[in-house]
Design an enzyme around this catalytic site. Structure first.
Site, short mmCIF file in Angstrom:
data_model
loop_
_atom_site.label_atom_id
_atom_site.label_comp_id
_atom_site.label_asym_id
_atom_site.label_seq_id
_atom_site.Cartn_x
_atom_site.Cartn_y
_atom_site.Cartn_z
N LYS A 129 1.18 7.34 -55.85
CA LYS A 129 0.92 6.11 -55.09
C LYS A 129 1.55 4.95 -55.84
CE LYS A 129 -1.33 4.74 -51.37
NZ LYS A 129 -1.69 5.51 -50.15
N ASP A 169 1.69 1.92 -46.63
CA ASP A 169 0.23 1.83 -46.78
C ASP A 169 -0.12 0.39 -46.38
OD1 ASP A 169 -2.18 3.48 -47.97
OD2 ASP A 169 -2.45 1.48 -48.78
P1 NDP Z 1 -2.22 -2.16 -42.40
O1 NDP Z 1 -1.69 -3.08 -43.41
O2 NDP Z 1 -1.40 -1.81 -41.22
O3 NDP Z 1 -3.63 -2.68 -41.84
C1 NDP Z 1 -4.70 -2.89 -42.68
C2 NDP Z 1 -5.85 -3.43 -41.87
O4 NDP Z 1 -7.03 -3.46 -42.68
C3 NDP Z 1 -5.62 -4.84 -41.42
O5 NDP Z 1 -6.30 -5.06 -40.21
C4 NDP Z 1 -6.23 -5.64 -42.56
O6 NDP Z 1 -6.59 -6.96 -42.21
C5 NDP Z 1 -7.43 -4.82 -42.90
N1 NDP Z 1 -7.77 -5.01 -44.31
C6 NDP Z 1 -6.96 -4.80 -45.38
N2 NDP Z 1 -7.59 -5.12 -46.53
C7 NDP Z 1 -8.80 -5.54 -46.16
C8 NDP Z 1 -9.89 -5.99 -46.89
N3 NDP Z 1 -9.86 -6.09 -48.22
N4 NDP Z 1 -11.02 -6.33 -46.18
C9 NDP Z 1 -11.04 -6.23 -44.82
N5 NDP Z 1 -10.01 -5.80 -44.08
C10 NDP Z 1 -8.92 -5.46 -44.73
O7 NDP Z 1 -2.64 -0.85 -43.20
P2 NDP Z 1 -2.90 0.62 -42.66
O8 NDP Z 1 -3.49 0.58 -41.29
O9 NDP Z 1 -1.68 1.41 -42.89
O10 NDP Z 1 -3.99 1.13 -43.70
C11 NDP Z 1 -5.41 1.04 -43.47
C12 NDP Z 1 -6.13 2.04 -44.36
O11 NDP Z 1 -5.68 3.37 -44.05
C13 NDP Z 1 -5.89 1.88 -45.87
O12 NDP Z 1 -7.05 2.26 -46.55
C14 NDP Z 1 -4.79 2.90 -46.15
O13 NDP Z 1 -4.79 3.31 -47.50
C15 NDP Z 1 -5.22 4.02 -45.22
N6 NDP Z 1 -4.19 4.99 -44.86
C16 NDP Z 1 -3.00 4.60 -44.32
C17 NDP Z 1 -2.06 5.55 -43.94
C18 NDP Z 1 -0.80 5.19 -43.25
O14 NDP Z 1 -0.05 6.11 -42.88
N7 NDP Z 1 -0.50 3.92 -43.02
C19 NDP Z 1 -2.30 6.98 -44.18
C20 NDP Z 1 -3.62 7.28 -44.69
C21 NDP Z 1 -4.49 6.31 -45.04
P3 NDP Z 1 -5.64 -8.18 -42.63
O15 NDP Z 1 -4.48 -8.12 -41.69
O16 NDP Z 1 -6.48 -9.37 -42.45
O17 NDP Z 1 -5.25 -7.96 -44.05
O1 2IT Z 2 -2.75 7.18 -47.92
C1 2IT Z 2 -1.84 7.81 -47.37
O2 2IT Z 2 -1.90 9.02 -47.16
C2 2IT Z 2 -0.65 7.06 -46.94
N1 2IT Z 2 -0.62 5.84 -47.08
C3 2IT Z 2 0.54 7.79 -46.37
C4 2IT Z 2 1.38 8.37 -47.47
C5 2IT Z 2 2.68 8.98 -47.04
O3 2IT Z 2 3.42 9.38 -47.95
O4 2IT Z 2 2.98 9.07 -45.85
#
Ligand code: NDP
Ligand code: 2IT
Length: 450
Positions: A129, A169
């Site tokens: 990561k 992420d």
């Molecule tokens: P994005 O940046 O697209 O969206 C994040 C969302 O979460 C936004 O709505 C953001 O609001 C909100 N957010 C972020 N930080 C905080 C906080 N501290 N408190 C409250 N709300 C918060 O990220 P993703 O959708 O990609 O990721 C969301 C989660 O999913 C994370 O935990 C990530 O690690 C996990 N994840 C992502 C994957 C991926 O493929 N993208 C895969 C697996 C897991 P704001 O816009 O106001 O910051």
């Molecule tokens: O937390 C996760 O699994 C991710 N943000 C996606 C990682 C990836 O390599 O697609």
């Protein structure tokens, strides 16, 4: 759940001493070691091979300066990270988080979780990561590009299609991946699948954008069905409104559920008539705006906006899908969910539930889909992107989606079976940790003390 095995108690003490000031990392390790207790009791050979000691220590941690020039000509300095946690079963693989809260402890917890998650996908990927304390919010495209280029100028020395393959992420989406890929290609003079989540015109995979949210619903659907339930007609609350939340909303709605809430870091919207997702996509994916704006645009009269994040868990729902960030559901919120009749919590975000919240789910018979399993669809599809890049072909949306669906079913089966085998039927968190661990552990043992 307190540890009883003296060997694991001592190991956890060492981890705590060695990683002071990193509570998220210690939280992630504690949860895993607690659920691995029955494995440690049964597998002296893995203890003899030092697998437990080695798996909690990253193979390599890289920290670097990221200088860039803002639109006013002022020099800005951020800190960049890449933690290459474990490469026993494949090249390091995992996302890059860009958020002001990023420090080493966050990247280490995410890298640690990624090791087990990637193992569960059935694909050959190790865990890693990275990220930075850079905040893309409010920055111009030019500033984001200069940051991404500077970040990659250092990162490119440590990654490669067969070494370490980063992805998105929080804060890292298609725009950031594009800028980073361009800089990598320029510096290394090679066009390879060094990053996933790429645009479709330069090696990206169809379904990668949707994969984490869709995969979360595929996994949750398996878990619901195995327990005589389904999404059909259920009320669902989803936190976040980013990549994962948006596509979880889309798939849950396709399954016949009604999603009534979404949030961002400022507050949450509650729309009892069901969220109009096209409006959210326009606000979040196109305009990079705030979720608050939804209420001005929807035709649903009962939609409301409330400041603050935590209140979202007081909305009555059958199924909760936390898709924002770590520790967003604490013991208090979990107790409110239980009181309101929520019978399923499945995690799109990484480690969104505190240990107290998990304890509350398990002691109240809530179906609990742990992040390592439930959100593995994103990285699984990244693995499929790597395969397509290696064979220089691209598969159709239907083909990738079908593979993703098959992988999520398989992940549920592994968690279910491992939980049963180790006497913890229905505890999918224990199942995920054990199944994810065993594959990596066998590989580490076979490869000797490295
Ligand atoms: P994005 O940046 O697209 O969206 C994040 C969302 O979460 C936004 O709505 C953001 O609001 C909100 N957010 C972020 N930080 C905080 C906080 N501290 N408190 C409250 N709300 C918060 O990220 P993703 O959708 O990609 O990721 C969301 C989660 O999913 C994370 O935990 C990530 O690690 C996990 N994840 C992502 C994957 C991926 O493929 N993208 C895969 C697996 C897991 P704001 O816009 O106001 O910051
Ligand atoms: O937390 C996760 O699994 C991710 N943000 C996606 C990682 C990836 O390599 O697609």
């Amino acid at each position: 759940m307190a540890l009883k095995n003296q060997y694991l108690i001592d190991l956890l003490e060492t981890v705590k001493k060695r990683n002071q000031g990193e509570p998220e990392f210690i939280q992630a390790v504690t949860e895993v070691l607690e659920t691995l207790e029955p494995v440690a009791e049964k597998r002296q050979d893995l203890i003899d091979a030092g697998v437990f000691e080695r798996i909690v220590e990253p193979e390599r941690q890289i920290i670097f300066r990221v200088p860039w020039v803002d639109d006013n000509g002022k020099v800005q300095v951020n800190r960049g990270f890449r933690v290459q946690f474990n490469s026993a079963i494949g090249p390091y693989k995992g996302g890059l988080r860009l958020h002001p809260s990023v420090y080493l402890g966050i990247i280490k917890f995410l890298g640690f979780e990624q090791v087990f998650k990637n193992s569960l996908t059935t694909l050959p990927m190790g865990g890693g990561k990275g990220g930075s304390d850079f905040d893309p919010k409010g920055k111009s495209d030019g500033e984001v590009m200069r940051f991404c280029q500077s970040f990659m100028t250092e990162l490119c020395k440590h990654i490669g299609a067969d070494t370490d393959v980063p992805a998105g992420d929080i804060g890292t989406g298609a725009r950031e991946i594009g800028f980073m890929f361009g800089q990598y290609k320029r510096l290394r003079n090679e066009f390879t699948g060094v990053l996933t989540g790429k645009g479709l015109t330069y090696g990206g995979s169809l379904t990668r954008t949707e994969a984490t949210g869709y995969g979360l619903c595929y996994f949750t659907n398996e878990m619901l069905q195995a327990n005589g339930k389904s999404f059909e007609g259920q009320t669902v609350v989803i936190s976040g409104s980013g990549n994962v939340a948006i596509y979880a909303t889309e798939k849950a709605t396709q399954y016949g559920a009604k999603v009534v809430a979404l949030s961002d870091s400022n507050g949450y919207i509650h729309d009892p008539d069901g969220i109009e997702l096209d409006i959210v996509k326009q606000i979040k994916e196109v305009e990079r705006g705030r979720i608050k704006e939804y209420c001005d645009r929807t035709s649903h009269k009962n939609a409301t906006y409330t400041e603050g994040c935590k209140g979202i868990w007081t909305i009555k729902c059958d199924i909760a899908l936390p898709c924002a960030t770590q520790n967003e559901i604490d013991g208090e919120s979990a107790a409110i969910l239980v009181k309101n009749g929520t019978y399923c919590v499945s995690e799109g975000a990484n480690m969104p539930s505190t240990p107290e919240a998990i304890e509350t789910y398990l002691s109240n018979g809530v179906l609990y889909g742990p992040a390592k399993a439930a959100n593995a669809g994103g990285v699984a599809t990244s693995g499929l992107e790597m395969s397509q890049n290696s064979e220089r072909l691209s598969w159709t949306f239907e083909e990738v989606d079908a593979k993703l669906h098959g992988i999520m079913k398989e992940i549920f089966k592994s968690c279910d079976e491992a939980a049963k085998e180790y006497g913890m039927a229905g505890n999918y968190m224990a199942g995920a940790n054990i199944a994810g661990f065993l594959k990596v552990a066998e590989a580490m043992k076979a490869q000797g003390c490295v």
